[in-house]
Design an enzyme around this catalytic site. Structure first.
Site, short mmCIF file in Angstrom:
data_model
loop_
_atom_site.label_atom_id
_atom_site.label_comp_id
_atom_site.label_asym_id
_atom_site.label_seq_id
_atom_site.Cartn_x
_atom_site.Cartn_y
_atom_site.Cartn_z
N GLY A 11 0.56 -1.33 0.18
CA GLY A 11 0.16 0.10 -0.16
C GLY A 11 0.57 0.90 -0.03
O GLY A 11 1.76 1.19 -0.03
N THR A 90 -3.31 1.26 11.53
CA THR A 90 -4.15 1.11 9.92
C THR A 90 -5.79 2.08 11.16
O THR A 90 -5.94 2.05 12.27
CB THR A 90 -4.99 -0.50 10.36
N ALA A 114 -3.31 6.50 15.37
CA ALA A 114 -4.28 6.42 14.19
C ALA A 114 -3.56 7.80 13.95
O ALA A 114 -3.26 8.00 12.13
CB ALA A 114 -5.66 7.21 14.55
N HIS A 146 -9.02 15.83 3.46
CA HIS A 146 -7.69 13.86 3.02
C HIS A 146 -8.12 13.93 1.19
O HIS A 146 -9.13 14.44 0.81
CB HIS A 146 -7.89 13.44 3.78
N LYS A 150 -9.03 8.17 0.18
CA LYS A 150 -9.10 8.06 2.21
C LYS A 150 -11.23 7.69 1.67
O LYS A 150 -11.83 8.11 1.04
CB LYS A 150 -9.34 9.00 2.71
P1 NAD Z 1 -3.60 1.38 0.82
O1 NAD Z 1 -5.50 1.70 0.45
O2 NAD Z 1 -2.88 1.98 -0.02
O3 NAD Z 1 -2.65 0.34 1.50
C1 NAD Z 1 -2.95 -0.73 2.17
C2 NAD Z 1 -3.15 -2.24 2.21
O4 NAD Z 1 -3.56 -2.84 2.43
C3 NAD Z 1 -3.10 -2.40 0.38
O5 NAD Z 1 -2.28 -3.09 -0.07
C4 NAD Z 1 -3.71 -3.96 0.79
O6 NAD Z 1 -4.06 -4.74 -0.54
C5 NAD Z 1 -3.35 -4.01 2.42
N1 NAD Z 1 -4.44 -4.90 2.73
C6 NAD Z 1 -5.70 -4.61 2.65
N2 NAD Z 1 -6.55 -5.47 3.64
C7 NAD Z 1 -5.75 -6.36 3.80
C8 NAD Z 1 -5.70 -8.00 4.22
N3 NAD Z 1 -6.19 -8.34 5.51
N4 NAD Z 1 -4.34 -8.61 4.80
C9 NAD Z 1 -3.03 -7.52 4.14
N5 NAD Z 1 -3.04 -6.87 3.59
C10 NAD Z 1 -4.24 -6.45 3.18
O7 NAD Z 1 -3.89 2.78 2.06
P2 NAD Z 1 -2.82 3.06 3.27
O8 NAD Z 1 -3.23 5.26 2.48
O9 NAD Z 1 -1.38 3.03 2.87
O10 NAD Z 1 -3.76 3.28 4.12
C11 NAD Z 1 -3.45 1.84 5.40
C12 NAD Z 1 -3.99 2.44 6.82
O11 NAD Z 1 -3.07 3.28 7.31
C13 NAD Z 1 -5.43 2.71 6.76
O12 NAD Z 1 -6.17 3.00 7.18
C14 NAD Z 1 -5.05 4.78 6.52
O13 NAD Z 1 -5.70 5.59 6.88
C15 NAD Z 1 -4.55 4.82 7.41
N6 NAD Z 1 -3.10 5.86 7.78
C16 NAD Z 1 -2.34 6.12 9.18
C17 NAD Z 1 -1.35 6.54 9.79
C18 NAD Z 1 -1.49 6.95 10.83
O14 NAD Z 1 -0.36 8.20 10.94
N7 NAD Z 1 -1.26 6.21 11.09
C19 NAD Z 1 -1.02 7.87 8.70
C20 NAD Z 1 -1.71 7.56 6.75
C21 NAD Z 1 -2.56 6.29 6.80
#
Ligand code: NAD
Length: 259
Positions: A11, A90, A114, A146, A150
């Site tokens: 991701g 996540t 978060a 965002h 998102k």
């Molecule tokens: P994204 O959709 O680009 O990436 C998520 C990845 O997780 C994808 O590659 C997807 O295939 C994979 N995935 C989904 N379900 C899965 C499973 N069951 N098993 C294994 N892999 C799985 O999203 P992103 O922008 O990278 O964000 C990911 C998460 O992180 C979101 O919930 C987002 O809101 C969160 N986030 C948190 C912060 C923070 O600071 N904590 C910052 C940015 C994003």
């Protein structure tokens, strides 16, 4: 050498974290997990993405999970079975997910955040302080924007800031939050914390907490210009968490801020 296992490796965040790990001394990627149908193959040259968190958990010192709420039960089970600490970035987590995290934290070190950026965690502290000092006649509103991809709203960070404001006031956010307003809503309810959400473009994450008093306004805000800030914070959290005893930890612990 600390070996980090990445869940959600294919991701946007997974890839950003992989780059930060590659640039961090004494740290390496143990491997990555993603959905087999996600289309990502390699996390780094020669390092294949695998399908099962349980296998990865046995091969690393700490797991970092930025995937999806539906993957959380499996990822926590993997961390528990291998006794491997886990950082959960996540968002979109609900009460049942937090109950699972609490249960896992009885057995293994878990840090859920978060938002892993230093700046956001610092303003969370400032928001709590401000809310504690300003009376309920100061209306509190949380605004966030965002990128268009998102899927959850309000953002986990928006809810984190709302929770910080509620904590400062000594109230439970669930009892006072106004998540949406539409139509004839009636006047604003005193003591409530409102949320406003915008989506569009490529915005990495803008947050603002407004304290609106009679004749004056205080605004505490943060703008993320790049995902790298979350990735850097996540790696910092992972290095801090590796080797820690069972328990639920927070970014404030990593940053030395009061809880
Ligand atoms: P994204 O959709 O680009 O990436 C998520 C990845 O997780 C994808 O590659 C997807 O295939 C994979 N995935 C989904 N379900 C899965 C499973 N069951 N098993 C294994 N892999 C799985 O999203 P992103 O922008 O990278 O964000 C990911 C998460 O992180 C979101 O919930 C987002 O809101 C969160 N986030 C948190 C912060 C923070 O600071 N904590 C910052 C940015 C994003």
């Amino acid at each position: 050498m600390t070996r980090i296992g990445l869940i959600g490796a294919g991701g946007r965040m997974g890839r950003a974290i992989a780059q930060v790990i590659a640039a961090t001394p004494d740290t390496e990627i143990a491997g990555g997990v993603d959905r087999p149908d996600a289309g990502a193959n390699e996390i780094a040259p020669g390092l294949q993405i695998m399908a099962q968190a349980a296998v990865l958990a046995g091969q690393c010192d700490v797991l970092v999970d930025f995937s999806s709420p539906s993957a959380l039960p499996e990822n926590l089970a993997a961390a528990r079975a291998a006794n491997t600490p886990i950082v959960i970035g996540t968002t979109g987590l609900e009460a049942q997910h937090h109950a699972l995290i609490d249960a896992a934290a009885a057995q293994v070190a878990v840090l859920q955040a978060a938002n892993t950026s230093l700046g956001v965690n610092l303003i969370g502290h400032l928001v709590r302080e401000a809310a504690a000092r300003l009376g309920p006649d100061w209306d509190i509103e949380v605004l966030e924007m965002h990128h268009r991809h998102k899927v959850d709203a309000p953002s986990g960070t928006g809810l984190f800031l709302g929770t910080a404001a509620a904590a400062g006031r000594g109230v439970d956010l669930d009892q006072v939050s106004d998540r949406a307003r539409d139509g004839i809503t009636g006047p604003r309810r005193e003591g409530h914390i409102g949320f406003a959400v915008m989506r569009g473009g490529s915005v990495a994450g803008d947050h603002q907490v407004v304290f609106a008093g009679e004749g004056e306004r205080i605004e505490i805000g943060h703008r993320a210009e790049t995902r790298e800030i979350f990735a850097r914070g996540a790696v910092k959290a992972a290095l801090w968490l590796a080797g820690k005893p069972a328990g639920r930890y927070w970014m404030t612990d990593v940053l030395g801020l009061p809880r």
